[in-house]
Design an enzyme around this catalytic site. Sequence first.
Site, short mmCIF file in Angstrom:
data_model
loop_
_atom_site.label_atom_id
_atom_site.label_comp_id
_atom_site.label_asym_id
_atom_site.label_seq_id
_atom_site.Cartn_x
_atom_site.Cartn_y
_atom_site.Cartn_z
N CYS A 2 41.86 -7.37 -83.89
CA CYS A 2 41.20 -5.94 -83.95
C CYS A 2 39.74 -6.26 -83.75
O CYS A 2 39.07 -7.22 -84.08
CB CYS A 2 41.48 -5.35 -85.13
SG CYS A 2 43.26 -5.11 -85.79
N ARG A 27 41.08 -8.90 -78.37
CA ARG A 27 41.52 -8.94 -80.03
C ARG A 27 42.62 -8.28 -80.46
O ARG A 27 43.16 -8.36 -81.53
CB ARG A 27 40.22 -8.55 -80.92
CG ARG A 27 38.82 -9.54 -80.62
CD ARG A 27 37.65 -8.88 -81.31
NE ARG A 27 37.97 -9.36 -82.65
CZ ARG A 27 37.68 -10.69 -83.38
NH1 ARG A 27 37.23 -11.19 -82.25
NH2 ARG A 27 37.80 -10.90 -84.48
N TRP A 75 45.22 -4.49 -83.07
CA TRP A 75 46.43 -5.22 -83.06
C TRP A 75 47.43 -4.97 -84.49
O TRP A 75 46.72 -5.38 -85.51
CB TRP A 75 46.37 -6.66 -82.96
CG TRP A 75 47.35 -7.42 -82.52
CD1 TRP A 75 47.86 -7.81 -81.45
CD2 TRP A 75 48.09 -8.24 -83.47
NE1 TRP A 75 49.23 -8.62 -81.67
CE2 TRP A 75 49.13 -8.83 -83.04
CE3 TRP A 75 48.10 -8.45 -85.00
CZ2 TRP A 75 50.34 -9.53 -83.47
CZ3 TRP A 75 49.27 -8.98 -85.83
CH2 TRP A 75 50.25 -9.74 -84.85
N ASN A 101 38.47 -4.94 -89.64
CA ASN A 101 39.49 -6.02 -89.11
C ASN A 101 39.84 -6.93 -90.03
O ASN A 101 38.97 -7.30 -91.05
CB ASN A 101 38.43 -6.60 -88.08
CG ASN A 101 39.17 -8.06 -87.42
OD1 ASN A 101 40.42 -8.01 -87.41
ND2 ASN A 101 38.14 -8.86 -87.23
N GLY A 102 41.04 -7.07 -90.21
CA GLY A 102 41.37 -8.10 -91.34
C GLY A 102 42.74 -7.57 -92.28
O GLY A 102 43.43 -6.58 -91.53
N GLU A 481 52.45 -27.23 -73.31
CA GLU A 481 51.52 -25.80 -73.04
C GLU A 481 51.98 -25.13 -71.69
O GLU A 481 51.87 -24.04 -71.61
CB GLU A 481 50.20 -26.78 -72.67
CG GLU A 481 49.32 -25.89 -72.20
CD GLU A 481 48.47 -24.50 -73.19
OE1 GLU A 481 49.08 -24.71 -74.30
OE2 GLU A 481 47.94 -23.91 -72.73
N LYS A 485 52.72 -21.34 -71.54
CA LYS A 485 51.61 -20.44 -70.44
C LYS A 485 52.55 -19.48 -69.79
O LYS A 485 52.26 -18.20 -69.66
CB LYS A 485 50.97 -21.37 -69.58
CG LYS A 485 49.69 -21.57 -69.33
CD LYS A 485 48.44 -21.30 -70.11
CE LYS A 485 48.65 -20.61 -71.38
NZ LYS A 485 47.64 -20.87 -72.55
N GLU A 488 54.36 -16.76 -72.33
CA GLU A 488 53.46 -15.80 -72.90
C GLU A 488 53.18 -14.87 -71.90
O GLU A 488 52.76 -13.45 -72.16
CB GLU A 488 52.44 -16.48 -73.69
CG GLU A 488 51.25 -17.01 -72.98
CD GLU A 488 49.92 -17.53 -73.67
OE1 GLU A 488 49.77 -17.17 -74.85
OE2 GLU A 488 49.64 -18.55 -73.32
N HIS A 504 70.70 -33.99 -75.85
CA HIS A 504 71.24 -34.22 -77.29
C HIS A 504 71.67 -32.68 -77.42
O HIS A 504 71.65 -31.97 -78.47
CB HIS A 504 70.37 -34.83 -78.17
CG HIS A 504 70.40 -36.38 -77.86
ND1 HIS A 504 71.15 -36.86 -78.35
CD2 HIS A 504 68.95 -37.05 -77.50
CE1 HIS A 504 70.72 -38.52 -77.96
NE2 HIS A 504 69.40 -38.10 -77.54
N LYS A 603 44.30 -12.42 -78.88
CA LYS A 603 43.72 -13.78 -78.56
C LYS A 603 43.31 -14.20 -79.78
O LYS A 603 43.31 -15.58 -80.05
CB LYS A 603 42.57 -13.70 -77.61
CG LYS A 603 41.97 -15.00 -77.16
CD LYS A 603 41.12 -14.82 -75.74
CE LYS A 603 40.69 -16.32 -75.69
NZ LYS A 603 41.72 -16.95 -75.04
C1 G6P Z 1 46.35 -17.07 -79.73
C2 G6P Z 1 45.97 -17.46 -78.43
C3 G6P Z 1 46.00 -18.82 -78.17
C4 G6P Z 1 45.31 -19.78 -79.03
C5 G6P Z 1 45.69 -19.41 -80.53
C6 G6P Z 1 44.99 -20.15 -81.47
O1 G6P Z 1 47.64 -17.31 -79.79
O2 G6P Z 1 46.21 -16.51 -77.68
O3 G6P Z 1 45.55 -19.21 -76.66
O4 G6P Z 1 45.75 -21.05 -78.63
O5 G6P Z 1 45.78 -18.21 -80.80
O6 G6P Z 1 43.71 -19.76 -81.45
P1 G6P Z 1 42.03 -20.49 -81.70
O7 G6P Z 1 41.20 -19.65 -81.34
O8 G6P Z 1 42.34 -21.07 -83.11
O9 G6P Z 1 42.29 -21.83 -80.71
#
Ligand code: G6P
Length: 608
Positions: A2, A27, A75, A101-102, A481, A485, A488, A504, A603
């Site tokens: 948020c 956010r 969010w 926010n929180g 990763e 990527k 997502e 396995h 994010k």
């Molecule tokens: C979210 C973001 C990711 C990130 C993760 C951890 O899921 O979309 O890209 O790696 O949070 O966030 P941070 O800010 O702790 O790296």
Amino acid sequence: MCGIVGYIGYEQAAPLLLSSLEKLEYRGYDSAGVCLNDGENLVVKKAKGQLKVLKELTNDGKTLKGTVGIGHTRWATHGEPSDVNAHPHLSDSERFAVVHNGIIENYIQLKEHLSAKGVAFRSKTDTEVIAQLIEYYYKGNLVDTVIKVLSKLEGSYALGVISKDNPDEIIAVRKESPLIIGLGENENYIASDVTAILAKTRKIYRLENNEIAIIKRDGVKVVDTDKEEIAKEVEIVNWDISAAEKGGYEHFMFKEIMEQPKAIRDTVAPRIKDGRVVLDEIKLTDEQLKGFNKINILACGSAYHVGVVAKYVFEKVLRKPVEVDLASEFRYRDPIIDDKTLTVVISQSGETADTKEAMKEAQRRGSHVISIVNVVGSAIATESDDVIYTWAGPEIAVATTKAYSTQLAVIYLMAIYFGDKLGTISGEDYQMYISELEQLPEKITKILENKENIQYLASQNFNSRDVFFIGRNIDYALSLEGSLKLKEISYIHSEAYAAGELKHGTISLIEQGTLVIALATHEALLGKIISNIEEVQTRGANVIGVACENHPEISNVTQSTIFLPQTCDMLLPSLAVIPLQLFAYYVASLKGCDIDKPRNLAKSVTVE
Ligand code: G6P
């Protein structure tokens, strides 16, 4: 999660609030709203969906009067995304409005208490109790009331509050969730993040936990919960404003992929002086460093994937055992760590709730914490024992790219720096690592110049239903990763597997045409990964290989191969991640996905 904003000044507030909110959509973006004091009433406009829906509804805010207001992009945590659950939330008689926010952890008890007194609730959110509590306790002074209400709240919050009766004031509070105050000329702002106000001012106050800001047009006063004034220092933000704009690119993600050579250079170059790695920010003595018998890495999401690469790097270079933990798991497994454990916490935002709490747990158990953080002044950066900043600049796209790459660069710097101090790295390797690290930006640029090859591969494969990423050793760490990527942002099911593990069980999912992306950069295990590629080929897989240009033989077992410039094994993830990011980007683009704001994500994850 948020984003919150607020404005008080002499201009029409709503258009300013909406353009600030645009910068905070990373956010959360499932609904948005604003509330203005129009001189008579508190007027609220909210809409489910991304901010653009609210912008259309209000003609970019022009239809809303008032020079003081608050806004929010959400969010959802409590209550599904909907108009009614969107913030701001009004109190029962519409005298007070709140953005939050929180999470308010005890909101059910508070709601029951107020409901029993006859207070009518409109939404299913935890936030609404704050607006209702303010009205319930209000005796004529908003600051006093907010302080009283804070004593009833459990959880985390950044709050913006306005009232119908006082169009000359915003009250802002912070506990655990970030909040800054933007300082202008006869106008002031609140925001979850500096990017929201960069276009208006570069002077800010950063609120600390339990600080309360009383914001008027001509000044800001910050007090504690006893109403004692706190002398705040003005911080000048030096971020380039264009860093938070798309700058002609269609998506932030693409822009951020292209910025990686610069981001890595900005992170590495200032820390190499006269051919030596210098990490002035680390206060550990050599004795302390030698005394550690274990390294513990904590992070979430892509930052965790950096941690998995770091395990291979640190164990190889520093010869110390390394454990990597998902921050959300670490806290609850009674971990065995103490003052002989060095903890490394990795976080782009510096505010991920699980990472922050895991860090505190490590500190409680006596461990020294070094954080790797992108956002200056964020909670993890300020609360860790030492912080090494990644100089990636603001990262807006939800799917991280340049933050991941700069975090990796810091891991390499740490490995070289500590390896030298511990005497586990030879003089020759030391020089070679530094030289290769300095060349990374150029080599990445070379890969980016060939992006059309990746675009072509994406066009051949964007209809895949399932994708498997396989690799061994450090290539396995990277495959995590690559897979994240892709899934997502393109919503294609994908999995990352240690190549030797596939047989396995998971190999039963390989059928005619299944796409397998095989990372084959790790020279020592080339023969092994070639065998693994043959195993899936035999079962009908369509294989894209990723390999170094000095190993053209990989093409013999793949349908197509992406070749990378050579560097030492340890640094290869920095090169190999680039085609994986581009592949995910192009696939998502061909599928018409909302690349910068993938569904259900945010994010900055400030809830556990
Ligand atoms: C979210 C973001 C990711 C990130 C993760 C951890 O899921 O979309 O890209 O790696 O949070 O966030 P941070 O800010 O702790 O790296």
